[in-house]
Design a protein around this motif. Sequence first.
Motif, PDB file in Angstrom:
ATOM      1  N   VAL A   1     -39.211  31.344   5.057  1.00  0.00           N
ATOM      2  CA  VAL A   1     -38.406  31.834   5.307  1.00  0.00           C
ATOM      3  C   VAL A   1     -38.125  31.296   6.474  1.00  0.00           C
ATOM      4  N   ARG A   2     -39.071  31.640   7.276  1.00  0.00           N
ATOM      5  CA  ARG A   2     -38.512  31.217   9.214  1.00  0.00           C
ATOM      6  C   ARG A   2     -38.185  29.337   8.990  1.00  0.00           C
ATOM      7  N   ASP A   3     -38.479  28.904   8.319  1.00  0.00           N
ATOM      8  CA  ASP A   3     -38.809  27.568   8.351  1.00  0.00           C
ATOM      9  C   ASP A   3     -37.249  26.963   8.047  1.00  0.00           C
ATOM     10  N   LEU A   4     -36.123  26.808   9.060  1.00  0.00           N
ATOM     11  CA  LEU A   4     -34.821  26.530   9.178  1.00  0.00           C
ATOM     12  C   LEU A   4     -34.362  25.079   8.633  1.00  0.00           C
ATOM     13  N   ASP A   5     -35.804  24.184   9.108  1.00  0.00           N
ATOM     14  CA  ASP A   5     -35.697  22.312   8.813  1.00  0.00           C
ATOM     15  C   ASP A   5     -34.457  22.154   7.594  1.00  0.00           C
ATOM     16  N   ILE A   6     -34.556  22.994   6.287  1.00  0.00           N
ATOM     17  CA  ILE A   6     -34.975  22.624   4.839  1.00  0.00           C
ATOM     18  C   ILE A   6     -33.006  22.532   4.835  1.00  0.00           C
ATOM     19  N   PHE A   7     -32.486  23.851   5.169  1.00  0.00           N
ATOM     20  CA  PHE A   7     -31.332  24.509   5.393  1.00  0.00           C
ATOM     21  C   PHE A   7     -30.552  23.347   6.550  1.00  0.00           C
ATOM     22  N   GLU A   8     -31.313  23.043   7.517  1.00  0.00           N
ATOM     23  CA  GLU A   8     -30.047  22.662   8.599  1.00  0.00           C
ATOM     24  C   GLU A   8     -29.412  21.580   7.954  1.00  0.00           C
ATOM     25  N   THR A   9     -31.000  20.326   7.051  1.00  0.00           N
ATOM     26  CA  THR A   9     -30.125  19.160   6.297  1.00  0.00           C
ATOM     27  C   THR A   9     -29.280  19.336   5.724  1.00  0.00           C
ATOM     28  N   HIS A  10     -28.828  20.748   4.829  1.00  0.00           N
ATOM     29  CA  HIS A  10     -27.799  20.863   4.085  1.00  0.00           C
ATOM     30  C   HIS A  10     -26.624  20.764   5.224  1.00  0.00           C
ATOM     31  N   VAL A  11     -27.042  22.258   5.782  1.00  0.00           N
ATOM     32  CA  VAL A  11     -25.637  22.177   6.704  1.00  0.00           C
ATOM     33  C   VAL A  11     -24.921  21.399   7.642  1.00  0.00           C
ATOM     34  N   GLN A  12     -25.548  20.418   8.097  1.00  0.00           N
ATOM     35  CA  GLN A  12     -25.209  18.700   9.176  1.00  0.00           C
ATOM     36  C   GLN A  12     -24.238  18.383   7.685  1.00  0.00           C
ATOM     37  N   GLN A  13     -25.073  17.842   6.409  1.00  0.00           N
ATOM     38  CA  GLN A  13     -24.055  18.331   5.227  1.00  0.00           C
ATOM     39  C   GLN A  13     -22.286  18.609   4.834  1.00  0.00           C
ATOM     40  N   LEU A  14     -22.817  20.248   4.897  1.00  0.00           N
ATOM     41  CA  LEU A  14     -21.486  20.624   4.839  1.00  0.00           C
ATOM     42  C   LEU A  14     -20.790  20.490   5.784  1.00  0.00           C
ATOM     43  N   LEU A  15     -20.894  20.364   7.274  1.00  0.00           N
ATOM     44  CA  LEU A  15     -20.470  20.546   8.445  1.00  0.00           C
ATOM     45  C   LEU A  15     -19.226  19.375   8.303  1.00  0.00           C
ATOM     46  N   LEU A  16     -19.976  17.634   7.957  1.00  0.00           N
ATOM     47  CA  LEU A  16     -19.584  16.677   7.608  1.00  0.00           C
ATOM     48  C   LEU A  16     -18.027  17.018   6.760  1.00  0.00           C
TER      49      LEU A  16
ATOM     50  N   SER B   1     -14.610  27.810   0.016  1.00  0.00           N
ATOM     51  CA  SER B   1     -15.031  27.898  -0.406  1.00  0.00           C
ATOM     52  C   SER B   1     -16.346  27.296  -1.657  1.00  0.00           C
ATOM     53  N   GLU B   2     -15.552  26.372  -2.194  1.00  0.00           N
ATOM     54  CA  GLU B   2     -16.292  25.271  -3.208  1.00  0.00           C
ATOM     55  C   GLU B   2     -17.138  24.749  -2.131  1.00  0.00           C
ATOM     56  N   LEU B   3     -17.095  23.825  -0.870  1.00  0.00           N
ATOM     57  CA  LEU B   3     -17.815  23.685  -0.300  1.00  0.00           C
ATOM     58  C   LEU B   3     -19.705  24.778   0.066  1.00  0.00           C
ATOM     59  N   PHE B   4     -19.223  26.120   0.165  1.00  0.00           N
ATOM     60  CA  PHE B   4     -20.032  27.328   0.879  1.00  0.00           C
ATOM     61  C   PHE B   4     -21.001  27.054  -1.006  1.00  0.00           C
ATOM     62  N   TYR B   5     -19.941  26.586  -2.194  1.00  0.00           N
ATOM     63  CA  TYR B   5     -21.499  27.118  -3.137  1.00  0.00           C
ATOM     64  C   TYR B   5     -22.326  25.822  -3.711  1.00  0.00           C
ATOM     65  N   GLY B   6     -21.735  24.675  -2.596  1.00  0.00           N
ATOM     66  CA  GLY B   6     -22.042  23.786  -3.157  1.00  0.00           C
ATOM     67  C   GLY B   6     -23.404  23.502  -1.879  1.00  0.00           C
ATOM     68  N   TYR B   7     -23.195  23.974  -1.135  1.00  0.00           N
ATOM     69  CA  TYR B   7     -24.139  23.717  -0.330  1.00  0.00           C
ATOM     70  C   TYR B   7     -25.771  24.548  -0.353  1.00  0.00           C
ATOM     71  N   THR B   8     -25.128  26.027  -1.113  1.00  0.00           N
ATOM     72  CA  THR B   8     -26.141  27.398  -1.298  1.00  0.00           C
ATOM     73  C   THR B   8     -27.216  26.227  -2.026  1.00  0.00           C
ATOM     74  N   LEU B   9     -26.235  26.316  -2.961  1.00  0.00           N
ATOM     75  CA  LEU B   9     -27.220  25.302  -4.575  1.00  0.00           C
ATOM     76  C   LEU B   9     -27.734  24.338  -3.957  1.00  0.00           C
ATOM     77  N   ASP B  10     -27.540  23.431  -2.544  1.00  0.00           N
ATOM     78  CA  ASP B  10     -28.374  22.415  -3.062  1.00  0.00           C
ATOM     79  C   ASP B  10     -29.449  22.891  -1.836  1.00  0.00           C
ATOM     80  N   ALA B  11     -29.623  23.942  -1.239  1.00  0.00           N
ATOM     81  CA  ALA B  11     -30.106  24.339   0.115  1.00  0.00           C
ATOM     82  C   ALA B  11     -31.093  25.298  -1.001  1.00  0.00           C
ATOM     83  N   ALA B  12     -30.860  25.752  -1.991  1.00  0.00           N
ATOM     84  CA  ALA B  12     -31.580  26.728  -2.979  1.00  0.00           C
ATOM     85  C   ALA B  12     -32.261  25.984  -3.847  1.00  0.00           C
TER      86      ALA B  12
END
Length: 349
Positions: free
Chosen positions: A63-78, A90-101
């Motif tokens: 859980v402490r390893d945030l690198d995986i999440f950061e990759t998808h956060v950057q894509q989300l921010l774009l 909201s649709e983007l958040f659902y895409g982000y959480t599925l990609d990160a999960a």
Amino acid sequence: MGVQGHTQYLLEQQLSRLGFLGKGESFTRDWQDFLGHGIFATDGEEWAASRQLLRPFFAQHRVRDLDIFETHVQQLLLLIKGHGKEIDISELFYGYTLDAATDFLLGRSVGSLGNADAQFARAFGDVQRIQNIRQRAGPFQVLVPLKKFWEGLKVMDAFIEPFVQDALNHSPEELDEKETKSGSGIIRDQIVNILLAGRDTTAGTLSFLFKELSAHPIAYSKLRREILEKVGAGQAPTYDDLKNMPYLQHCISETLRLYPSVPFNMRIALKDTTLPRGGGHDGLSRVGIKKDTIIGYAPRHLHLNPNMYPAASASSPPVQDFWPERWETWTPRPWQYIPFNGGPRICIG
């Protein structure tokens, strides 16, 4: 005893040695095509085995390893920038959480963010949507068209199958070390269950948080200032950074107080039983519950009980208002705040 007491009793006792409260055979049967025998569709020893199997996924070092999440956060921010166009965040958040999960759990993202052709994401959404319709239809579910449901399940299973086979290809010694000897069916079921929970709960919370921040500019400015002071504008936060931003924690807690991921839930009496209060002329005696009775409880209703808070005033807004500052002075007592459920089935992640 009231709402809080009944909720506590319901959640604490559901997995007692008597085993008299649970999801029930009807829920397991209705959701079996989608969730199989995963952690959210089973009771008793089968549920306990599922929880033991999944626990290592949520060890603190992972859980402490945030690198995986950061990759998808950057894509989300774009994509959030929108480039002058209106977006459905909201649709983007659902895409982000599925990609990160999928990346976190399986080591490979489905790549749904910004990809309208992402088959898994579309199939997962179709299956979930139709399953919810089936559940609400009750005895009329035989009238629900299932063509897209079965097609979606095939796409999902085709994506998941390589990861299942990879797990089964480990040596017996490796499987012993990982504390799992499960077959392909149960591994598939657990993956689907965790993806469902990891996608919807986080995406929903993010959506409500952004909704409230957009309506409360003072809270938004205060949160932004804390982030800039603790992390800065040009670097990703660490796990310790996140733990050391109290106003961020207050904003998330306040969002979950107003919008718990499961605002209404239920359990089924697996045998004749009782609740400790509600019977008699004064409502203080035990009340009988027959086998197969559905017992509902509502975390959101519990969270909005004004009796748990100081009286509303100029310095303490009403309980239905978004006000992160309330967490600076208000600490809920046990069973007054249950956004992650409670008792033995409290959220594993």
